[in-house]
Motif scaffolding. Structure first.
Motif, mmCIF file in Angstrom:
data_model
loop_
_atom_site.group_PDB
_atom_site.id
_atom_site.type_symbol
_atom_site.label_atom_id
_atom_site.label_comp_id
_atom_site.label_asym_id
_atom_site.label_seq_id
_atom_site.Cartn_x
_atom_site.Cartn_y
_atom_site.Cartn_z
ATOM 1 N N LEU A 110 0.831 -1.196 0.000
ATOM 2 C CA LEU A 110 0.000 0.000 0.000
ATOM 3 C C LEU A 110 0.874 1.259 0.000
ATOM 4 O O LEU A 110 1.787 1.392 0.816
ATOM 5 N N LEU A 111 0.586 2.165 -0.929
ATOM 6 C CA LEU A 111 1.233 3.472 -0.998
ATOM 7 C C LEU A 111 0.164 4.550 -0.856
ATOM 8 O O LEU A 111 -1.032 4.246 -0.831
ATOM 9 N N ASP A 112 0.583 5.782 -0.772
ATOM 10 C CA ASP A 112 -0.366 6.893 -0.719
ATOM 11 C C ASP A 112 -1.100 6.981 -2.058
ATOM 12 O O ASP A 112 -0.505 7.317 -3.086
ATOM 13 N N LYS A 113 -2.392 6.643 -2.046
ATOM 14 C CA LYS A 113 -3.156 6.561 -3.280
ATOM 15 C C LYS A 113 -3.230 7.903 -4.003
ATOM 16 O O LYS A 113 -3.081 7.971 -5.236
ATOM 17 N N GLN A 114 -3.460 8.970 -3.259
ATOM 18 C CA GLN A 114 -3.609 10.280 -3.883
ATOM 19 C C GLN A 114 -2.316 10.719 -4.569
ATOM 20 O O GLN A 114 -2.348 11.262 -5.685
ATOM 21 N N GLN A 115 -1.195 10.461 -3.939
ATOM 22 C CA GLN A 115 0.078 10.810 -4.553
ATOM 23 C C GLN A 115 0.300 10.029 -5.847
ATOM 24 O O GLN A 115 0.791 10.576 -6.840
ATOM 25 N N CYS A 116 -0.050 8.762 -5.836
ATOM 26 C CA CYS A 116 0.100 7.935 -7.037
ATOM 27 C C CYS A 116 -0.821 8.431 -8.150
ATOM 28 O O CYS A 116 -0.436 8.478 -9.325
ATOM 29 N N ARG A 117 -2.028 8.806 -7.797
ATOM 30 C CA ARG A 117 -2.975 9.315 -8.801
ATOM 31 C C ARG A 117 -2.475 10.630 -9.394
ATOM 32 O O ARG A 117 -2.600 10.858 -10.600
ATOM 33 N N GLU A 118 -1.917 11.467 -8.562
ATOM 34 C CA GLU A 118 -1.393 12.739 -9.061
ATOM 35 C C GLU A 118 -0.213 12.515 -10.005
ATOM 36 O O GLU A 118 -0.066 13.227 -11.006
ATOM 37 N N GLN A 121 -1.634 11.681 -13.222
ATOM 38 C CA GLN A 121 -2.615 12.689 -13.646
ATOM 39 C C GLN A 121 -3.995 12.066 -13.894
ATOM 40 O O GLN A 121 -4.611 12.258 -14.943
ATOM 41 N N LEU A 122 -4.472 11.348 -12.880
ATOM 42 C CA LEU A 122 -5.759 10.668 -12.995
ATOM 43 C C LEU A 122 -6.850 11.504 -12.337
ATOM 44 O O LEU A 122 -6.679 12.010 -11.233
ATOM 45 N N SER A 123 -7.982 11.618 -13.033
ATOM 46 C CA SER A 123 -9.082 12.427 -12.514
ATOM 47 C C SER A 123 -10.374 11.640 -12.331
ATOM 48 O O SER A 123 -11.229 12.008 -11.536
ATOM 49 N N LYS A 124 -10.519 10.533 -13.079
ATOM 50 C CA LYS A 124 -11.721 9.704 -12.991
ATOM 51 C C LYS A 124 -11.410 8.413 -12.250
ATOM 52 O O LYS A 124 -10.249 8.106 -11.950
ATOM 53 N N LYS A 125 -12.455 7.645 -11.961
ATOM 54 C CA LYS A 125 -12.241 6.290 -11.466
ATOM 55 C C LYS A 125 -11.422 5.548 -12.528
ATOM 56 O O LYS A 125 -11.714 5.632 -13.721
ATOM 57 N N THR A 126 -10.404 4.832 -12.078
ATOM 58 C CA THR A 126 -9.403 4.313 -13.010
ATOM 59 C C THR A 126 -9.312 2.793 -12.984
ATOM 60 O O THR A 126 -9.214 2.170 -11.924
ATOM 61 N N LEU A 154 -9.082 4.164 -18.498
ATOM 62 C CA LEU A 154 -8.368 2.895 -18.550
ATOM 63 C C LEU A 154 -6.896 3.119 -18.864
ATOM 64 O O LEU A 154 -6.555 3.839 -19.802
ATOM 65 N N LEU A 155 -6.031 2.490 -18.071
ATOM 66 C CA LEU A 155 -4.598 2.462 -18.334
ATOM 67 C C LEU A 155 -4.237 1.063 -18.819
ATOM 68 O O LEU A 155 -4.627 0.073 -18.181
ATOM 69 N N ILE A 156 -3.516 0.975 -19.921
ATOM 70 C CA ILE A 156 -3.068 -0.325 -20.434
ATOM 71 C C ILE A 156 -1.550 -0.386 -20.310
ATOM 72 O O ILE A 156 -0.830 0.464 -20.836
ATOM 73 N N VAL A 157 -1.065 -1.402 -19.591
ATOM 74 C CA VAL A 157 0.363 -1.551 -19.327
ATOM 75 C C VAL A 157 0.881 -2.799 -20.026
ATOM 76 O O VAL A 157 0.367 -3.900 -19.802
ATOM 77 N N ASN A 195 -1.564 1.042 -7.181
ATOM 78 C CA ASN A 195 -2.060 1.896 -6.106
ATOM 79 C C ASN A 195 -2.890 3.050 -6.646
ATOM 80 O O ASN A 195 -3.854 3.488 -6.010
ATOM 81 N N ALA A 196 -2.530 3.556 -7.810
ATOM 82 C CA ALA A 196 -3.256 4.678 -8.406
ATOM 83 C C ALA A 196 -4.617 4.247 -8.942
ATOM 84 O O ALA A 196 -5.574 5.027 -8.944
ATOM 85 N N ALA A 197 -4.712 2.981 -9.389
ATOM 86 C CA ALA A 197 -5.947 2.488 -10.001
ATOM 87 C C ALA A 197 -6.981 2.112 -8.944
ATOM 88 O O ALA A 197 -6.663 1.887 -7.775
#
Length: 292
Positions: A110-118, A121-126, A154-157, A195-197
C-alpha cells in the motif's frame, strides 16, 4: 535435451546433482525427461499454464507431455485446474502436487493513493489492464467495455504484437480521452500504478495462476477477472474482486458490480497476504527432499 545433457555432465564433474527442477512441460519438461534416459537424476516438472491448457490440444505434444509426466518423480501445478486437466489426460494423480504462486508482499504494498494518482494525472475512477499486448490477454475486450463505462478511464500496461491494432481500436471507438497506453513498466512502477488504479481488469482466455491478480490485490486494488482455469482459485472473496464471463458486456457489468460493493483497500491487502511465498516454498522444499 542434448544441450541439457552436456551441461549437466559438465556440472557433475564439479559437484553432485541431486535433482532437476524443470518448469513448463513442453518443450522443457519433455527435454529433461529425454536427457534423463542417460543422466539418471530424479526430476520434477512444473506446469505453468499454456503448457497444459493449450499445447495438449496438439496430438504429438500431448503424448510427449503425458510420457514426461509419467517418467517424472513428481509434477507440480500452480493451480488445481491444471492438475485436474493433467489427470484427465492420463497422468498419475498421486504424483501431482499443487503449489500455487505467491506475491512479493514487500514490493507490492500500500502506498499513498492520492500521490500515485497525481503522478499519473488521474481524474476519474481508473481501471488498469496489465499484460502482454496479445489476443489471449483480452485487452481488446476491456477497451470495448469502456464504451459502456463513460465515467471511467483505462490504463493499459504492456507491449506486444497487438499494440498497433489496440491503438487503432481505441481511435475507431472514439475512446482516446478514456484510454491511455503506458507501455512496458518495471515492477516498481507497477506498484505505483496498481495503487493509483481503482480496479485491475484481467480478461484472459487462459491463465494458470496470473501473478498480476495478487500483485494488484497486495496494493489494495481489487480485480475484475475472467472466470477461467486457475483464476477462480485466486479470486475467492468479494474483498479480492469479482469474476466475469469473457465478453465486453460482462466485463463492464463486473466493474459496475464491483463498485456497488467496493471493498476497503486494507481488506483487499489482507486477502492478498494469505498468498505469501512462505507456504509454497516450504512445500516445494519438502517435495524436493522426498524426491531427491
Amino acid at each position: 535435451a542434448l544441450s541439457l545433457y552436456w551441461q549437466v555432465k559438465t556440472l557433475q564433474k564439479q559437484q553432485k546433482i541431486d535433482l532437476i527442477d524443470a518448469h513448463y512441460f513442453y518443450p522443457d519438461g519433455v527435454a529433461v525427461a529425454l536427457a534423463n534416459k542417460w543422466l539418471k537424476i530424479p526430476f520434477i516438472i512444473s506446469a505453468r499454464g499454456t503448457d497444459i491448457n493449450l499445447i495438449p490440444e496438439y496430438r504429438l505434444p500431448r503424448k510427449m507431455i503425458l510420457w514426461a509426466a509419467n517418467k517424472a518423480q513428481a509434477s507440480v501445478t500452480v493451480c488445481k485446474a491444471l492438475k485436474d486437466s493433467m489427470v484427465e489426460m492420463g497422468a498419475e494423480e498421486k504424483k501431482i502436487y499443487v503449489y500455487r504462486n505467491g506475491v512479493d508482499l514487500e514490493l507490492f504494498r500500500l502506498l499513498d493513493k492520492q500521490q500515485c494518482r497525481e503522478k499519473f494525472q488521474l481524474s476519474k475512477k481508473t481501471l488498469v489492464s496489465v499484460g502482454h499486448l496479445i489476443e489471449r490477454k483480452g485487452h481488446h475486450l476491456v477497451i470495448e467495455a469502456m464504451q459502456l463505462l463513460p465515467d471511467y478511464q483505462l490504463l493499459i500496461v504492456g507491449d506486444g504484437e497487438e499494440e498497433k491494432y489496440l491503438k487503432t481500436l481505441v481511435e475507431t471507438l472514439c475512446l482516446t480521452e478514456q484510454v491511455s497506453f503506458l507501455g512496458e513498466k518495471k515492477q516498481q512502477d507497477l506498484t505505483e500504478i496498481y495503487n493509483a488504479a481503482d480496479a485491475m481488469i484481467l480478461a484472459s482466455s487462459r491463465e494458470g495462476w496470473a501473478n498480476v491478480l495478487l500483485e494488484s490485490m497486495a496494493c489494495g486494488t481489487p480485480v475484475v477477472a475472467t472466470d477461467i482455469w486457475g483464476t477462480p482459485e485466486v479470486v475467492q472473496s468479494s474483498d479480492a474482486g469479482v469474476l466475469v464471463k469473457r465478453t465486453s458486456e460482462s466485463i463492464a457489468q463486473g466493474v459496475d458490480n464491483l463498485f456497488e460493493h467496493y471493498p476497503l483497500r486494507t481488506n483487499t491487502r489482507k486477502y492478498a497476504e494469505q498468498f505469501s511465498w512462505d507456504s509454497t516454498t516450504q512445500g516445494l522444499l519438502k517435495l524436493f527432499k522426498i524426491v531427491a
